[in-house]
Scaffold this active site. Structure first.
Site, PDB file in Angstrom:
ATOM      1  N   CYS A   1     -62.355  12.526  80.320  1.00  0.00           N
ATOM      2  CA  CYS A   1     -61.027  12.668  79.740  1.00  0.00           C
ATOM      3  C   CYS A   1     -60.742  11.616  78.860  1.00  0.00           C
ATOM      4  O   CYS A   1     -60.962  10.355  79.302  1.00  0.00           O
ATOM      5  CB  CYS A   1     -60.209  12.930  80.960  1.00  0.00           C
ATOM      6  SG  CYS A   1     -60.489  14.386  81.797  1.00  0.00           S
TER       7      CYS A   1
ATOM      8  N   LYS B   1     -69.653  11.429  77.282  1.00  0.00           N
ATOM      9  CA  LYS B   1     -70.298  10.042  77.020  1.00  0.00           C
ATOM     10  C   LYS B   1     -69.775   8.750  77.824  1.00  0.00           C
ATOM     11  O   LYS B   1     -70.762   8.082  78.012  1.00  0.00           O
ATOM     12  CB  LYS B   1     -69.690   9.847  75.406  1.00  0.00           C
ATOM     13  CG  LYS B   1     -70.333   8.457  74.782  1.00  0.00           C
ATOM     14  CD  LYS B   1     -71.772   8.681  74.300  1.00  0.00           C
ATOM     15  CE  LYS B   1     -72.128   7.528  73.573  1.00  0.00           C
ATOM     16  NZ  LYS B   1     -73.806   7.730  73.774  1.00  0.00           N
TER      17      LYS B   1
END
Ligand code: F6R
Length: 575
Positions: free
Chosen positions: A2, A570
Protein backbone atom coordinates in the site's frame (compact mmCIF):
# COMPACT_ATOMS: atom_id res chain seq x y z
CA UNK A 1 2.59 -2.60 -0.94
CA UNK A 2 0.00 0.00 0.00
CA UNK A 3 1.01 3.55 -0.69
CA UNK A 4 -0.65 6.50 1.00
CA UNK A 5 -0.56 10.17 0.19
CA UNK A 6 -2.23 13.34 1.43
CA UNK A 7 -1.94 16.75 -0.23
CA UNK A 8 -2.67 20.07 1.40
CA UNK A 9 -2.26 23.03 -0.92
CA UNK A 10 -1.34 26.50 0.29
CA UNK A 11 -4.17 28.19 -1.55
CA UNK A 12 -7.36 27.25 -3.23
CA UNK A 13 -5.66 26.07 -6.36
CA UNK A 14 -6.81 22.66 -7.45
CA UNK A 15 -4.54 19.70 -7.80
CA UNK A 16 -4.76 16.24 -9.19
CA UNK A 17 -3.27 14.13 -6.44
CA UNK A 18 -3.38 11.10 -8.75
CA UNK A 19 -0.28 12.22 -10.65
CA UNK A 20 1.59 11.96 -7.35
CA UNK A 21 -0.16 8.71 -6.39
CA UNK A 22 1.03 7.24 -9.69
CA UNK A 23 4.60 7.60 -8.42
CA UNK A 24 3.72 4.99 -5.79
CA UNK A 25 2.42 2.53 -8.36
CA UNK A 26 5.76 0.71 -8.46
CA UNK A 27 5.16 -0.54 -4.90
CA UNK A 28 2.57 -2.97 -6.24
CA UNK A 29 -1.21 -2.71 -5.72
CA UNK A 30 -4.48 -4.28 -6.65
CA UNK A 31 -6.91 -1.37 -6.19
CA UNK A 32 -6.76 2.34 -5.60
CA UNK A 33 -8.86 5.25 -4.42
CA UNK A 34 -8.96 8.95 -3.71
CA UNK A 35 -11.03 11.41 -1.68
CA UNK A 36 -11.23 15.13 -2.40
CA UNK A 37 -12.57 17.40 0.32
CA UNK A 38 -14.53 20.30 -1.13
CA UNK A 39 -16.70 22.65 0.95
CA UNK A 40 -17.01 20.13 3.78
CA UNK A 41 -18.04 17.34 1.48
CA UNK A 42 -16.12 14.23 0.55
CA UNK A 43 -15.90 13.16 -3.09
CA UNK A 44 -14.55 9.62 -3.27
CA UNK A 45 -13.56 7.57 -6.32
CA UNK A 46 -12.25 4.01 -6.32
CA UNK A 47 -11.04 1.44 -8.78
CA UNK A 48 -10.01 -2.20 -8.70
CA UNK A 49 -7.97 -1.42 -11.75
CA UNK A 50 -5.00 0.84 -12.43
CA UNK A 51 -4.58 4.50 -11.44
CA UNK A 52 -5.20 5.41 -15.07
CA UNK A 53 -8.72 4.01 -14.62
CA UNK A 54 -9.17 6.03 -11.42
CA UNK A 55 -8.08 9.15 -13.31
CA UNK A 56 -10.89 8.54 -15.78
CA UNK A 57 -13.44 8.21 -12.98
CA UNK A 58 -12.35 11.19 -10.90
CA UNK A 59 -14.44 14.23 -11.71
CA UNK A 60 -13.35 16.62 -8.95
CA UNK A 61 -10.22 18.54 -8.00
CA UNK A 62 -9.39 19.90 -4.60
CA UNK A 63 -6.69 21.49 -2.50
CA UNK A 64 -7.24 18.86 0.20
CA UNK A 65 -7.07 15.22 -0.85
CA UNK A 66 -5.96 11.80 0.30
CA UNK A 67 -5.28 8.82 -1.94
CA UNK A 68 -4.23 5.21 -1.72
CA UNK A 69 -2.88 2.21 -3.59
CA UNK A 70 -4.03 -0.98 -1.86
CA UNK A 71 -2.31 -4.34 -1.69
CA UNK A 72 -5.02 -6.47 -0.10
CA UNK A 73 -4.33 -8.00 3.30
CA UNK A 74 -7.67 -7.94 5.18
CA UNK A 75 -10.57 -8.49 2.84
CA UNK A 76 -10.54 -9.30 -0.86
CA UNK A 77 -9.83 -6.94 -3.70
CA UNK A 78 -13.03 -4.95 -4.15
CA UNK A 79 -14.21 -1.39 -4.53
CA UNK A 80 -15.75 -1.64 -1.08
CA UNK A 81 -12.46 -2.60 0.57
CA UNK A 82 -10.41 -0.07 -1.40
CA UNK A 83 -9.43 3.05 0.57
CA UNK A 84 -10.27 5.81 1.48
CA UNK A 85 -12.71 4.39 4.00
CA UNK A 86 -15.27 6.44 5.94
CA UNK A 87 -16.01 6.36 9.65
CA UNK A 88 -19.60 5.61 10.70
CA UNK A 89 -20.71 9.23 11.05
CA UNK A 90 -19.11 10.09 7.72
CA UNK A 91 -16.89 12.80 9.24
CA UNK A 92 -13.58 11.08 8.77
CA UNK A 93 -12.00 9.44 5.76
CA UNK A 94 -8.86 7.33 6.10
CA UNK A 95 -6.05 5.88 3.98
CA UNK A 96 -3.82 3.34 5.69
CA UNK A 97 -0.73 1.28 4.99
CA UNK A 98 0.10 -1.66 7.26
CA UNK A 99 -1.65 -4.20 9.42
CA UNK A 100 -3.44 -3.73 12.73
CA UNK A 101 -2.79 -6.97 14.56
CA UNK A 102 -5.35 -6.46 17.34
CA UNK A 103 -8.15 -4.97 15.23
CA UNK A 104 -10.59 -7.76 16.14
CA UNK A 105 -10.10 -7.24 19.84
CA UNK A 106 -10.41 -3.45 19.57
CA UNK A 107 -13.58 -3.81 17.52
CA UNK A 108 -15.07 -6.06 20.17
CA UNK A 109 -14.12 -3.83 23.10
CA UNK A 110 -14.97 -0.38 21.73
CA UNK A 111 -17.00 -0.64 18.57
CA UNK A 112 -19.89 -2.97 19.23
CA UNK A 113 -22.32 -0.18 18.35
CA UNK A 114 -20.60 0.52 15.03
CA UNK A 115 -21.70 -0.78 11.69
CA UNK A 116 -18.93 -2.11 9.45
CA UNK A 117 -19.08 -1.94 5.71
CA UNK A 118 -15.69 -3.33 4.73
CA UNK A 119 -13.65 -6.36 5.79
CA UNK A 120 -10.60 -4.22 6.50
CA UNK A 121 -8.64 -3.54 9.68
CA UNK A 122 -8.48 0.06 8.43
CA UNK A 123 -12.17 0.63 9.12
CA UNK A 124 -11.49 -0.19 12.77
CA UNK A 125 -8.91 2.62 12.99
CA UNK A 126 -11.17 5.27 11.55
CA UNK A 127 -14.11 4.19 13.70
CA UNK A 128 -11.96 4.11 16.80
CA UNK A 129 -10.90 7.64 15.95
CA UNK A 130 -14.54 8.68 15.68
CA UNK A 131 -15.32 6.85 18.92
CA UNK A 132 -12.61 8.58 20.95
CA UNK A 133 -13.29 11.96 19.36
CA UNK A 134 -16.74 11.90 20.94
CA UNK A 135 -15.17 12.48 24.36
CA UNK A 136 -11.70 13.80 23.53
CA UNK A 137 -10.20 16.24 21.11
CA UNK A 138 -8.62 14.77 17.99
CA UNK A 139 -5.05 15.02 19.22
CA UNK A 140 -5.88 13.24 22.47
CA UNK A 141 -7.73 10.63 20.44
CA UNK A 142 -4.64 10.01 18.32
CA UNK A 143 -2.61 9.69 21.50
CA UNK A 144 -5.06 7.07 22.77
CA UNK A 145 -4.81 5.26 19.43
CA UNK A 146 -1.01 5.31 19.63
CA UNK A 147 -1.34 3.32 22.84
CA UNK A 148 -4.04 0.95 21.60
CA UNK A 149 -3.10 -0.03 18.07
CA UNK A 150 -0.73 -2.97 17.71
CA UNK A 151 1.02 -3.68 14.45
CA UNK A 152 2.51 -1.64 11.68
CA UNK A 153 0.68 1.33 10.29
CA UNK A 154 0.88 4.71 8.71
CA UNK A 155 -2.39 6.48 8.17
CA UNK A 156 -3.86 9.81 7.15
CA UNK A 157 -7.37 10.87 8.18
CA UNK A 158 -9.17 13.75 6.57
CA UNK A 159 -11.69 15.56 8.79
CA UNK A 160 -14.70 16.84 6.86
CA UNK A 161 -15.67 19.48 9.39
CA UNK A 162 -12.34 21.07 10.27
CA UNK A 163 -10.38 20.46 7.04
CA UNK A 164 -7.62 19.02 9.23
CA UNK A 165 -5.50 16.18 7.93
CA UNK A 166 -4.48 13.90 10.81
CA UNK A 167 -1.67 11.39 10.61
CA UNK A 168 0.21 8.84 12.70
CA UNK A 169 2.70 6.06 12.11
CA UNK A 170 4.39 3.05 13.64
CA UNK A 171 6.83 0.89 11.66
CA UNK A 172 5.40 1.77 8.23
CA UNK A 173 7.07 4.79 6.62
CA UNK A 174 5.46 8.23 6.52
CA UNK A 175 7.25 11.35 5.32
CA UNK A 176 6.09 14.95 5.25
CA UNK A 177 7.33 17.08 2.38
CA UNK A 178 7.05 20.83 2.76
CA UNK A 179 7.36 23.66 0.29
CA UNK A 180 4.64 25.86 -1.07
CA UNK A 181 2.32 22.97 -0.35
CA UNK A 182 2.46 19.98 1.95
CA UNK A 183 2.55 16.41 0.73
CA UNK A 184 2.54 13.58 3.24
CA UNK A 185 3.29 10.16 1.78
CA UNK A 186 4.75 6.69 2.22
CA UNK A 187 7.64 7.51 -0.03
CA UNK A 188 9.55 10.62 -1.09
CA UNK A 189 9.01 9.56 -4.67
CA UNK A 190 5.48 10.92 -4.32
CA UNK A 191 6.80 14.44 -3.69
CA UNK A 192 6.65 17.05 -6.40
CA UNK A 193 8.96 19.86 -7.42
CA UNK A 194 7.53 22.26 -4.86
CA UNK A 195 8.84 20.24 -1.94
CA UNK A 196 12.00 21.80 -0.55
CA UNK A 197 12.35 20.01 2.80
CA UNK A 198 11.15 16.81 4.38
CA UNK A 199 10.59 15.25 7.76
CA UNK A 200 10.57 11.48 8.30
CA UNK A 201 8.19 10.64 11.10
CA UNK A 202 9.43 8.48 13.94
CA UNK A 203 7.31 5.68 15.31
CA UNK A 204 4.32 6.82 17.36
CA UNK A 205 4.57 10.41 16.22
CA UNK A 206 1.27 11.91 15.19
CA UNK A 207 -0.27 15.24 14.43
CA UNK A 208 -2.16 17.20 11.84
CA UNK A 209 -1.76 19.51 8.90
CA UNK A 210 -3.83 22.67 8.84
CA UNK A 211 -3.55 25.74 6.64
CA UNK A 212 -0.34 24.43 5.27
CA UNK A 213 1.26 24.08 8.70
CA UNK A 214 2.38 20.88 10.38
CA UNK A 215 1.61 20.24 14.06
CA UNK A 216 3.52 17.29 15.48
CA UNK A 217 3.12 15.38 18.74
CA UNK A 218 4.69 12.48 20.56
CA UNK A 219 3.35 10.99 23.78
CA UNK A 220 0.89 13.81 24.22
CA UNK A 221 3.49 16.58 23.91
CA UNK A 222 3.86 18.91 20.99
CA UNK A 223 7.29 18.63 19.34
CA UNK A 224 9.05 20.57 16.62
CA UNK A 225 9.81 18.60 13.49
CA UNK A 226 13.28 19.23 12.13
CA UNK A 227 12.90 19.40 8.39
CA UNK A 228 15.86 18.43 6.22
CA UNK A 229 16.41 20.13 2.91
CA UNK A 230 15.27 18.22 -0.12
CA UNK A 231 16.25 18.53 -3.74
CA UNK A 232 13.59 17.18 -6.00
CA UNK A 233 14.75 15.00 -8.78
CA UNK A 234 12.19 13.93 -11.31
CA UNK A 235 13.26 10.35 -11.72
CA UNK A 236 13.22 9.08 -15.23
CA UNK A 237 10.08 7.00 -15.23
CA UNK A 238 9.72 6.88 -18.98
CA UNK A 239 10.22 3.61 -20.80
CA UNK A 240 12.50 5.35 -23.30
CA UNK A 241 11.71 2.90 -26.06
CA UNK A 242 11.85 -0.24 -23.92
CA UNK A 243 8.77 -2.42 -23.66
CA UNK A 244 8.92 -2.89 -19.92
CA UNK A 245 10.68 -1.34 -16.94
CA UNK A 246 12.26 -4.71 -16.23
CA UNK A 247 13.87 -4.71 -19.65
CA UNK A 248 15.01 -1.11 -19.24
CA UNK A 249 16.44 -1.82 -15.80
CA UNK A 250 18.41 -4.85 -17.02
CA UNK A 251 19.99 -2.63 -19.65
CA UNK A 252 20.77 0.10 -17.10
CA UNK A 253 22.94 -2.27 -15.08
CA UNK A 254 26.07 -1.82 -17.13
CA UNK A 255 26.35 1.95 -16.66
CA UNK A 256 25.42 1.68 -13.00
CA UNK A 257 28.20 -0.85 -12.43
CA UNK A 258 30.63 1.41 -14.23
CA UNK A 259 29.67 4.24 -11.88
CA UNK A 260 30.58 2.01 -8.93
CA UNK A 261 34.00 0.90 -10.18
CA UNK A 262 35.84 3.74 -8.43
CA UNK A 263 33.40 4.21 -5.58
CA UNK A 264 35.39 4.58 -2.34
CA UNK A 265 33.99 3.41 0.96
CA UNK A 266 34.36 5.84 3.83
CA UNK A 267 37.02 5.06 6.40
CA UNK A 268 34.49 4.02 9.08
CA UNK A 269 33.17 1.32 6.78
CA UNK A 270 36.68 0.12 5.95
CA UNK A 271 37.49 -0.01 9.68
CA UNK A 272 34.28 -1.90 10.39
CA UNK A 273 35.19 -4.56 7.82
CA UNK A 274 38.84 -4.79 8.85
CA UNK A 275 38.01 -5.21 12.50
CA UNK A 276 35.26 -7.79 12.00
CA UNK A 277 35.79 -11.34 13.13
CA UNK A 278 32.50 -12.45 11.71
CA UNK A 279 30.03 -10.94 9.27
CA UNK A 280 26.37 -11.85 9.22
CA UNK A 281 24.29 -10.80 6.24
CA UNK A 282 20.52 -10.55 6.48
CA UNK A 283 17.94 -9.76 3.80
CA UNK A 284 14.83 -11.01 2.02
CA UNK A 285 14.15 -12.35 -1.47
CA UNK A 286 16.52 -11.20 -4.15
CA UNK A 287 18.47 -9.10 -1.66
CA UNK A 288 19.02 -12.28 0.36
CA UNK A 289 20.46 -13.88 -2.76
CA UNK A 290 22.87 -10.95 -3.04
CA UNK A 291 23.63 -11.59 0.64
CA UNK A 292 24.43 -15.24 -0.11
CA UNK A 293 26.94 -14.12 -2.70
CA UNK A 294 28.26 -11.59 -0.18
CA UNK A 295 28.90 -14.25 2.42
CA UNK A 296 30.63 -16.37 -0.23
CA UNK A 297 32.87 -13.39 -1.07
CA UNK A 298 33.73 -12.67 2.57
CA UNK A 299 34.58 -16.32 3.20
CA UNK A 300 36.71 -16.62 0.07
CA UNK A 301 38.34 -13.23 -0.28
CA UNK A 302 38.80 -11.90 3.19
CA UNK A 303 38.95 -15.00 5.41
CA UNK A 304 36.24 -13.43 7.51
CA UNK A 305 33.76 -16.04 8.64
CA UNK A 306 30.42 -15.13 7.20
CA UNK A 307 26.91 -16.44 6.73
CA UNK A 308 23.68 -15.12 5.26
CA UNK A 309 20.17 -15.38 6.71
CA UNK A 310 16.68 -14.76 5.44
CA UNK A 311 15.29 -11.83 7.44
CA UNK A 312 12.03 -13.49 8.52
CA UNK A 313 13.97 -16.51 9.84
CA UNK A 314 16.74 -14.70 11.63
CA UNK A 315 15.09 -14.36 15.01
CA UNK A 316 14.93 -18.16 15.27
CA UNK A 317 18.74 -18.36 15.22
CA UNK A 318 20.58 -16.97 18.17
CA UNK A 319 24.16 -18.00 17.68
CA UNK A 320 25.69 -14.63 17.05
CA UNK A 321 28.11 -12.62 19.12
CA UNK A 322 28.22 -9.07 20.35
CA UNK A 323 31.21 -8.24 18.12
CA UNK A 324 29.69 -9.59 14.90
CA UNK A 325 29.17 -7.11 12.10
CA UNK A 326 25.68 -7.25 10.58
CA UNK A 327 25.24 -6.29 6.97
CA UNK A 328 21.61 -5.84 5.99
CA UNK A 329 20.64 -5.50 2.35
CA UNK A 330 17.41 -4.00 1.11
CA UNK A 331 16.62 -2.35 -2.19
CA UNK A 332 13.69 -0.42 -0.72
CA UNK A 333 15.02 -0.01 2.80
CA UNK A 334 11.42 -0.57 3.92
CA UNK A 335 11.06 -4.36 4.12
CA UNK A 336 9.17 -5.09 7.34
CA UNK A 337 10.84 -8.47 7.97
CA UNK A 338 14.22 -6.80 7.92
CA UNK A 339 13.20 -3.69 9.85
CA UNK A 340 12.06 -5.95 12.66
CA UNK A 341 15.52 -7.58 12.86
CA UNK A 342 17.38 -4.28 12.52
CA UNK A 343 15.41 -2.92 15.47
CA UNK A 344 16.30 -5.95 17.57
CA UNK A 345 19.98 -5.66 16.67
CA UNK A 346 19.97 -1.93 17.29
CA UNK A 347 18.47 -2.41 20.73
CA UNK A 348 21.42 -4.68 21.49
CA UNK A 349 23.89 -2.07 20.21
CA UNK A 350 25.19 -4.18 17.35
CA UNK A 351 27.06 -2.66 14.45
CA UNK A 352 24.74 -2.56 11.47
CA UNK A 353 25.90 -1.69 8.00
CA UNK A 354 23.04 -1.35 5.55
CA UNK A 355 23.11 -1.50 1.77
CA UNK A 356 20.06 0.19 0.26
CA UNK A 357 19.03 1.87 -2.95
CA UNK A 358 18.41 5.32 -1.44
CA UNK A 359 19.33 7.18 1.69
CA UNK A 360 15.88 8.21 2.85
CA UNK A 361 14.41 4.98 4.15
CA UNK A 362 13.79 3.27 7.46
CA UNK A 363 16.64 0.76 7.32
CA UNK A 364 19.36 3.27 6.46
CA UNK A 365 18.06 5.56 9.22
CA UNK A 366 18.27 2.76 11.78
CA UNK A 367 21.72 1.47 10.82
CA UNK A 368 25.11 2.55 12.07
CA UNK A 369 26.43 3.01 8.55
CA UNK A 370 24.81 2.96 5.13
CA UNK A 371 25.96 2.36 1.58
CA UNK A 372 23.66 3.71 -1.09
CA UNK A 373 23.93 1.59 -4.23
CA UNK A 374 22.48 4.56 -6.05
CA UNK A 375 20.92 2.52 -8.84
CA UNK A 376 18.06 4.95 -9.44
CA UNK A 377 14.46 3.97 -8.90
CA UNK A 378 13.66 0.37 -9.76
CA UNK A 379 10.09 0.34 -11.00
CA UNK A 380 9.65 -3.27 -12.13
CA UNK A 381 8.56 -5.34 -9.15
CA UNK A 382 11.18 -7.98 -9.94
CA UNK A 383 14.58 -6.71 -8.85
CA UNK A 384 17.26 -6.80 -11.51
CA UNK A 385 19.81 -4.01 -11.52
CA UNK A 386 19.75 -3.71 -7.73
CA UNK A 387 20.61 -7.42 -7.33
CA UNK A 388 23.70 -7.04 -9.51
CA UNK A 389 24.66 -3.74 -7.89
CA UNK A 390 24.25 -4.93 -4.29
CA UNK A 391 26.25 -8.06 -5.10
CA UNK A 392 28.97 -5.92 -6.62
CA UNK A 393 29.13 -3.67 -3.55
CA UNK A 394 29.45 -6.78 -1.38
CA UNK A 395 32.23 -8.05 -3.64
CA UNK A 396 34.09 -4.77 -3.20
CA UNK A 397 33.60 -4.86 0.58
CA UNK A 398 34.99 -8.40 0.69
CA UNK A 399 38.07 -7.29 -1.26
CA UNK A 400 38.98 -4.66 1.36
CA UNK A 401 40.74 -6.80 3.94
CA UNK A 402 43.29 -8.44 1.65
CA UNK A 403 43.35 -5.60 -0.83
CA UNK A 404 42.13 -7.89 -3.62
CA UNK A 405 40.12 -5.43 -5.67
CA UNK A 406 41.31 -5.86 -9.22
CA UNK A 407 39.90 -2.90 -11.05
CA UNK A 408 41.18 -4.07 -14.43
CA UNK A 409 39.30 -7.36 -14.34
CA UNK A 410 36.14 -5.56 -13.20
CA UNK A 411 36.42 -3.10 -16.09
CA UNK A 412 36.90 -5.96 -18.55
CA UNK A 413 34.05 -7.96 -17.10
CA UNK A 414 31.67 -4.99 -17.39
CA UNK A 415 32.86 -4.25 -20.93
CA UNK A 416 31.92 -7.80 -21.93
CA UNK A 417 28.30 -7.11 -21.01
CA UNK A 418 27.72 -5.59 -24.44
CA UNK A 419 28.01 -9.08 -25.92
CA UNK A 420 25.28 -10.24 -23.58
CA UNK A 421 23.04 -7.28 -24.36
CA UNK A 422 23.54 -7.96 -28.06
CA UNK A 423 22.66 -11.64 -27.87
CA UNK A 424 19.02 -11.47 -26.94
CA UNK A 425 18.12 -14.00 -29.63
CA UNK A 426 19.71 -16.81 -27.65
CA UNK A 427 17.71 -15.96 -24.51
CA UNK A 428 14.58 -15.75 -26.61
CA UNK A 429 15.36 -19.22 -28.02
CA UNK A 430 15.87 -20.63 -24.54
CA UNK A 431 12.65 -18.97 -23.40
CA UNK A 432 10.81 -20.58 -26.34
CA UNK A 433 12.07 -23.98 -25.25
CA UNK A 434 10.89 -23.65 -21.66
CA UNK A 435 7.83 -21.43 -21.54
CA UNK A 436 5.28 -24.22 -21.96
CA UNK A 437 6.65 -26.23 -19.04
CA UNK A 438 5.04 -26.33 -15.64
CA UNK A 439 8.21 -27.21 -13.71
CA UNK A 440 11.90 -26.64 -14.09
CA UNK A 441 15.17 -27.06 -12.20
CA UNK A 442 18.11 -24.70 -11.97
CA UNK A 443 21.18 -26.64 -10.96
CA UNK A 444 24.66 -25.52 -9.97
CA UNK A 445 27.36 -26.26 -7.45
CA UNK A 446 29.01 -23.94 -4.94
CA UNK A 447 28.95 -20.36 -6.15
CA UNK A 448 26.77 -21.32 -9.13
CA UNK A 449 24.16 -22.76 -6.81
CA UNK A 450 23.75 -19.26 -5.34
CA UNK A 451 23.15 -17.89 -8.84
CA UNK A 452 20.57 -20.64 -9.42
CA UNK A 453 18.58 -19.47 -6.41
CA UNK A 454 18.11 -16.06 -7.97
CA UNK A 455 17.43 -17.55 -11.42
CA UNK A 456 14.66 -19.66 -9.94
CA UNK A 457 13.08 -16.81 -7.97
CA UNK A 458 13.16 -14.50 -10.98
CA UNK A 459 11.50 -17.08 -13.22
CA UNK A 460 8.79 -17.87 -10.67
CA UNK A 461 8.02 -14.22 -10.02
CA UNK A 462 7.20 -13.17 -13.52
CA UNK A 463 6.55 -16.32 -15.56
CA UNK A 464 4.62 -18.17 -12.80
CA UNK A 465 6.44 -21.36 -13.86
CA UNK A 466 7.31 -23.45 -10.85
CA UNK A 467 11.05 -23.87 -10.54
CA UNK A 468 13.47 -25.07 -7.93
CA UNK A 469 17.13 -24.32 -7.51
CA UNK A 470 19.28 -27.07 -6.19
CA UNK A 471 22.84 -28.08 -5.68
CA UNK A 472 23.89 -30.61 -8.32
CA UNK A 473 25.17 -33.13 -5.82
CA UNK A 474 22.03 -32.92 -3.69
CA UNK A 475 19.61 -33.73 -6.52
CA UNK A 476 20.31 -37.45 -6.35
CA UNK A 477 19.24 -37.49 -2.70
CA UNK A 478 15.57 -37.27 -3.54
CA UNK A 479 14.50 -34.69 -6.09
CA UNK A 480 15.87 -36.69 -9.02
CA UNK A 481 12.66 -38.71 -8.76
CA UNK A 482 10.95 -35.78 -10.53
CA UNK A 483 13.16 -36.12 -13.58
CA UNK A 484 11.31 -37.60 -16.53
CA UNK A 485 11.90 -37.42 -20.27
CA UNK A 486 12.25 -33.78 -21.43
CA UNK A 487 12.09 -32.33 -17.90
CA UNK A 488 13.89 -28.98 -18.36
CA UNK A 489 17.03 -28.39 -16.30
CA UNK A 490 19.18 -25.29 -16.61
CA UNK A 491 22.77 -25.45 -15.34
CA UNK A 492 24.97 -22.50 -14.45
CA UNK A 493 28.68 -23.32 -14.51
CA UNK A 494 31.45 -20.85 -13.73
CA UNK A 495 34.24 -23.22 -12.76
CA UNK A 496 35.84 -26.31 -14.26
CA UNK A 497 36.40 -27.64 -10.77
CA UNK A 498 32.75 -28.37 -10.10
CA UNK A 499 32.88 -32.13 -10.67
CA UNK A 500 29.42 -32.59 -9.15
CA UNK A 501 28.00 -30.43 -11.89
CA UNK A 502 29.61 -32.49 -14.63
CA UNK A 503 28.43 -35.75 -13.03
CA UNK A 504 24.94 -34.40 -12.62
CA UNK A 505 24.72 -33.39 -16.29
CA UNK A 506 25.57 -36.96 -17.29
CA UNK A 507 23.10 -38.42 -14.80
CA UNK A 508 20.28 -36.27 -16.11
CA UNK A 509 21.12 -36.70 -19.77
CA UNK A 510 21.00 -40.45 -19.31
CA UNK A 511 17.48 -40.00 -17.93
CA UNK A 512 16.57 -37.96 -21.02
CA UNK A 513 16.06 -34.70 -19.19
CA UNK A 514 16.24 -31.62 -21.40
CA UNK A 515 19.53 -30.08 -20.31
CA UNK A 516 20.52 -26.47 -21.00
CA UNK A 517 23.95 -25.22 -20.04
CA UNK A 518 24.96 -21.64 -19.33
CA UNK A 519 28.65 -21.37 -18.62
CA UNK A 520 31.55 -18.95 -18.62
CA UNK A 521 34.14 -19.28 -21.32
CA UNK A 522 36.67 -20.55 -18.76
CA UNK A 523 34.66 -23.76 -18.54
CA UNK A 524 35.41 -26.42 -21.13
CA UNK A 525 31.94 -27.63 -21.88
CA UNK A 526 29.63 -27.30 -24.82
CA UNK A 527 27.01 -24.77 -23.77
CA UNK A 528 23.76 -23.23 -24.94
CA UNK A 529 24.90 -19.86 -23.65
CA UNK A 530 28.52 -18.84 -23.13
CA UNK A 531 29.43 -15.66 -21.25
CA UNK A 532 32.80 -14.03 -20.69
CA UNK A 533 34.02 -13.50 -17.20
CA UNK A 534 37.44 -12.22 -16.34
CA UNK A 535 37.41 -13.72 -12.89
CA UNK A 536 35.35 -16.65 -11.54
CA UNK A 537 34.01 -14.64 -8.63
CA UNK A 538 32.76 -11.94 -10.98
CA UNK A 539 30.67 -14.39 -12.98
CA UNK A 540 27.61 -13.14 -11.12
CA UNK A 541 27.73 -10.05 -13.33
CA UNK A 542 27.16 -11.75 -16.70
CA UNK A 543 25.10 -14.56 -15.14
CA UNK A 544 22.71 -12.14 -13.46
CA UNK A 545 21.93 -10.39 -16.74
CA UNK A 546 21.43 -13.73 -18.50
CA UNK A 547 19.11 -15.14 -15.84
CA UNK A 548 17.08 -11.93 -15.86
CA UNK A 549 16.73 -12.01 -19.64
CA UNK A 550 15.64 -15.66 -19.59
CA UNK A 551 12.85 -14.85 -17.11
CA UNK A 552 11.92 -11.73 -18.98
CA UNK A 553 11.55 -13.41 -22.38
CA UNK A 554 9.74 -16.39 -20.88
CA UNK A 555 7.19 -14.13 -19.20
CA UNK A 556 6.87 -12.18 -22.43
CA UNK A 557 5.92 -15.33 -24.35
CA UNK A 558 3.33 -16.06 -21.69
CA UNK A 559 1.88 -12.59 -22.05
CA UNK A 560 2.23 -11.87 -18.35
CA UNK A 561 2.14 -8.49 -16.68
CA UNK A 562 5.93 -8.39 -16.39
CA UNK A 563 6.40 -5.22 -14.37
CA UNK A 564 3.52 -5.93 -12.01
CA UNK A 565 3.36 -9.68 -11.45
CA UNK A 566 0.30 -11.00 -9.66
CA UNK A 567 0.21 -10.83 -5.86
CA UNK A 568 3.61 -9.19 -5.61
CA UNK A 569 4.55 -5.85 -4.14
CA UNK A 570 7.78 -3.97 -4.63
CA UNK A 571 8.07 -2.82 -1.09
CA UNK A 572 6.91 -5.47 1.38
CA UNK A 573 6.02 -3.34 4.36
CA UNK A 574 4.04 -5.92 6.34
CA UNK A 575 5.30 -8.88 8.33
C1 F6R B 1 12.43 -10.15 -6.14
C2 F6R B 1 12.10 -9.08 -5.25
C3 F6R B 1 11.86 -9.41 -3.81
C4 F6R B 1 12.66 -8.44 -2.95
C5 F6R B 1 12.35 -8.64 -1.46
C6 F6R B 1 13.21 -7.74 -0.60
O1 F6R B 1 12.62 -9.69 -7.43
O2 F6R B 1 12.05 -7.95 -5.64
O3 F6R B 1 12.20 -10.72 -3.53
O4 F6R B 1 14.02 -8.66 -3.21
O5 F6R B 1 11.01 -8.37 -1.23
O6 F6R B 1 13.02 -6.41 -0.92
P1 F6R B 1 14.07 -5.31 -0.49
O7 F6R B 1 15.32 -5.58 -1.23
O8 F6R B 1 13.43 -4.02 -0.86
O9 F6R B 1 14.27 -5.45 0.99
Amino acid sequence: MCGIIGCSLHDNSKYNILSQLAKLEYRGYDSCGVTDLINNQFFTFKSTNRISDLKNKKTTLSNLSIAHTRWATHGNVSTKNAHPILSNNGNYSIVHNGIIENYDKLKEVYLSAFRFITETDTEVIVNLFEYFCKTNDEIDSLYILSKLLKGSYAFIILDKKSDNMYFMKNKSPLIIGKGQDIIIASDILAFDKNVSSYYRLNDFEYGYIKNNKVFLYHNNKQIKPSFISFIYSNYNNQLNGYNHYMEKEIYETKDLLKKQIDFKFDSDIINLINSSKRIILIASGTSYHAGLLGSYFFNHLSNIESSAYIACEFEYFDYYNSDDLFIVISQSGETADLIKIVNILKNHNHNILSITNSIINTISTLSSKNINIDAGIEIAVASTKTYTLSSFILYKLACIKNNLYDKRSVINCIAELDNIYNSTDIYKDLAKSIYKNKNLFFLGSGYDNLICKEASLKLKEISYIHSESMSCGELKHGSISLITKDFPVIYFISDNGYKNTLNSIEELKSRHAKVYIISTNNVEIESDIKVSSTNDLLSFIPFSIVLQFISYYTALLLNNDIDKPRNLAKSVTVL
